[in-house]
Design a protein around this motif. Structure first.
Motif, PDB file in Angstrom:
ATOM      1  N   LYS A  83       0.852  -1.184   0.000  1.00 60.84           N
ATOM      2  CA  LYS A  83       0.000   0.000   0.000  1.00 60.84           C
ATOM      3  C   LYS A  83       0.888   1.235   0.000  1.00 60.84           C
ATOM      4  N   GLU A  84       0.291   2.369  -0.358  1.00 59.74           N
ATOM      5  CA  GLU A  84       1.061   3.609  -0.475  1.00 59.74           C
ATOM      6  C   GLU A  84       1.764   3.982   0.825  1.00 59.74           C
ATOM      7  N   LYS A  85       1.101   3.859   1.942  1.00 58.66           N
ATOM      8  CA  LYS A  85       1.705   4.228   3.228  1.00 58.66           C
ATOM      9  C   LYS A  85       2.964   3.394   3.501  1.00 58.66           C
ATOM     10  N   GLU A  86       2.897   2.084   3.210  1.00 56.82           N
ATOM     11  CA  GLU A  86       4.067   1.212   3.402  1.00 56.82           C
ATOM     12  C   GLU A  86       5.202   1.621   2.479  1.00 56.82           C
ATOM     13  N   VAL A  87       4.869   1.916   1.230  1.00 60.06           N
ATOM     14  CA  VAL A  87       5.878   2.294   0.242  1.00 60.06           C
ATOM     15  C   VAL A  87       6.578   3.583   0.673  1.00 60.06           C
ATOM     16  N   ARG A  88       5.829   4.546   1.119  1.00 61.39           N
ATOM     17  CA  ARG A  88       6.429   5.820   1.543  1.00 61.39           C
ATOM     18  C   ARG A  88       7.351   5.609   2.745  1.00 61.39           C
ATOM     19  N   ARG A  89       6.951   4.736   3.668  1.00 56.78           N
ATOM     20  CA  ARG A  89       7.790   4.430   4.837  1.00 56.78           C
ATOM     21  C   ARG A  89       9.094   3.760   4.382  1.00 56.78           C
ATOM     22  N   ILE A  90       8.991   2.814   3.455  1.00 56.12           N
ATOM     23  CA  ILE A  90      10.172   2.102   2.942  1.00 56.12           C
ATOM     24  C   ILE A  90      11.117   3.071   2.237  1.00 56.12           C
ATOM     25  N   PHE A 110      16.267   6.994  -5.920  1.00 56.87           N
ATOM     26  CA  PHE A 110      15.750   6.045  -4.947  1.00 56.87           C
ATOM     27  C   PHE A 110      14.568   5.310  -5.546  1.00 56.87           C
ATOM     28  N   GLY A 111      14.486   4.003  -5.246  1.00 48.71           N
ATOM     29  CA  GLY A 111      13.392   3.247  -5.817  1.00 48.71           C
ATOM     30  C   GLY A 111      13.023   2.012  -5.042  1.00 48.71           C
ATOM     31  N   LEU A 112      11.943   1.429  -5.502  1.00 46.82           N
ATOM     32  CA  LEU A 112      11.391   0.236  -4.883  1.00 46.82           C
ATOM     33  C   LEU A 112      10.940  -0.716  -5.976  1.00 46.82           C
ATOM     34  N   ILE A 113      11.279  -1.978  -5.789  1.00 42.98           N
ATOM     35  CA  ILE A 113      10.791  -3.041  -6.659  1.00 42.98           C
ATOM     36  C   ILE A 113       9.975  -3.970  -5.770  1.00 42.98           C
ATOM     37  N   CYS A 114       8.727  -4.216  -6.137  1.00 49.29           N
ATOM     38  CA  CYS A 114       7.887  -5.089  -5.324  1.00 49.29           C
ATOM     39  C   CYS A 114       7.038  -5.992  -6.217  1.00 49.29           C
ATOM     40  N   LYS A 115       6.361  -6.895  -5.576  1.00 52.56           N
ATOM     41  CA  LYS A 115       5.462  -7.791  -6.307  1.00 52.56           C
ATOM     42  C   LYS A 115       4.382  -6.970  -7.009  1.00 52.56           C
ATOM     43  N   LYS A 116       3.736  -6.057  -6.245  1.00 52.65           N
ATOM     44  CA  LYS A 116       2.677  -5.235  -6.811  1.00 52.65           C
ATOM     45  C   LYS A 116       2.430  -4.021  -5.922  1.00 52.65           C
ATOM     46  N   PHE A 117       2.129  -2.887  -6.563  1.00 50.57           N
ATOM     47  CA  PHE A 117       1.706  -1.691  -5.846  1.00 50.57           C
ATOM     48  C   PHE A 117       0.185  -1.731  -5.767  1.00 50.57           C
ATOM     49  N   GLY A 120      -2.781   1.786  -7.359  1.00 50.38           N
ATOM     50  CA  GLY A 120      -2.538   2.592  -8.551  1.00 50.38           C
ATOM     51  C   GLY A 120      -1.765   3.883  -8.338  1.00 50.38           C
ATOM     52  N   PHE A 121      -0.873   3.940  -7.383  1.00 52.34           N
ATOM     53  CA  PHE A 121      -0.096   5.153  -7.129  1.00 52.34           C
ATOM     54  C   PHE A 121       1.317   5.068  -7.687  1.00 52.34           C
ATOM     55  N   LYS A 122       1.618   4.014  -8.425  1.00 55.10           N
ATOM     56  CA  LYS A 122       2.967   3.833  -8.974  1.00 55.10           C
ATOM     57  C   LYS A 122       3.368   5.013  -9.862  1.00 55.10           C
ATOM     58  N   GLU A 123       2.465   5.479 -10.715  1.00 49.54           N
ATOM     59  CA  GLU A 123       2.785   6.606 -11.603  1.00 49.54           C
ATOM     60  C   GLU A 123       3.017   7.891 -10.810  1.00 49.54           C
ATOM     61  N   GLU A 124       2.292   8.067  -9.727  1.00 49.28           N
ATOM     62  CA  GLU A 124       2.493   9.232  -8.870  1.00 49.28           C
ATOM     63  C   GLU A 124       3.907   9.223  -8.288  1.00 49.28           C
ATOM     64  N   LEU A 125       4.366   8.053  -7.843  1.00 48.62           N
ATOM     65  CA  LEU A 125       5.728   7.929  -7.322  1.00 48.62           C
ATOM     66  C   LEU A 125       6.746   8.316  -8.387  1.00 48.62           C
ATOM     67  N   ARG A 126       6.514   7.855  -9.601  1.00 49.98           N
ATOM     68  CA  ARG A 126       7.433   8.160 -10.692  1.00 49.98           C
ATOM     69  C   ARG A 126       7.472   9.656 -10.985  1.00 49.98           C
ATOM     70  N   PHE A 130      10.761   9.072  -7.978  1.00 51.84           N
ATOM     71  CA  PHE A 130      11.161   7.752  -7.499  1.00 51.84           C
ATOM     72  C   PHE A 130      11.117   6.742  -8.645  1.00 51.84           C
ATOM     73  N   LEU A 131      11.920   5.721  -8.530  1.00 55.19           N
ATOM     74  CA  LEU A 131      11.877   4.599  -9.461  1.00 55.19           C
ATOM     75  C   LEU A 131      10.970   3.546  -8.832  1.00 55.19           C
ATOM     76  N   ALA A 132       9.927   3.162  -9.526  1.00 57.03           N
ATOM     77  CA  ALA A 132       8.944   2.223  -8.983  1.00 57.03           C
ATOM     78  C   ALA A 132       8.667   1.145 -10.015  1.00 57.03           C
ATOM     79  N   PHE A 133       8.993  -0.094  -9.657  1.00 59.52           N
ATOM     80  CA  PHE A 133       8.806  -1.227 -10.553  1.00 59.52           C
ATOM     81  C   PHE A 133       8.121  -2.362  -9.816  1.00 59.52           C
TER      82      PHE A 133
END
Length: 142
Positions: A83-90, A110-117, A120-126, A130-133
């Motif tokens: 979830k977005e809150k977890e991603v921001r903490r990481i 800085f970036g994060l690679i995960c199973k799934k976001f 739908g906030f992956k584009e916002e991170l980009r 941030f690098l989000a994959f």
């Protein structure tokens, strides 16, 4: 290893042990997989060195360096649906740990690679730089 519990019919206990072990195993395997495929992703630099970094109580799953340009990518790899809150903490924790990496700084990503976001906030991170994959980025419609 669980033979006696299975013989006693404690399949639910054995199943929970296997699930916990499998999740941990997949997490480590996912980090290794990310290290192998990271150069194939759309990155803002061409890494000359890729690998994990650690020092005492701090660890970064992947650091990618372009030594000639003095640029670095710092990644966390999580075998999780996040979830977005977890991603921001990481990502905040990743920035803090990156300050301990000794190298001549010019530019950092800085970036994060995960199973799934999740959400739908992956584009916002980009858009925020941030690098989000996730697995979709790695495998697409294969």
């Amino acid at each position: 290893a669980n033979k006696s519990e299975l013989e006693l019919g404690k399949t639910d206990v054995v199943l929970e042990k296997v699930k916990k072990g499998l999740s941990q195993f997949l997490g480590l395997s996912f980090e290794q997989f990310c290290e192998e495929v990271i150069a194939d992703l759309n990155l803002p630099l061409k890494p000359t060195k890729i690998g994990p970094w650690w020092s005492k109580d701090k660890e970064i799953d992947l650091v990618c360096l372009d030594e000639s340009k003095k640029e670095a990518l710092f990644f966390e790899c999580k075998w999780s649906v996040l979830k977005e809150k977890e991603v921001r903490r990481i990502l905040e924790g990743l920035k803090e740990k990156a300050e301990f990496v000794e190298w001549e700084r010019r530019k950092e990503y800085f970036g994060l690679i995960c199973k799934k976001f999740l959400g739908g906030f992956k584009e916002e991170l980009r858009k925020e730089g941030f690098l989000a994959f996730d697995l979709h980025d790695m495998f697409g419609n294969r």
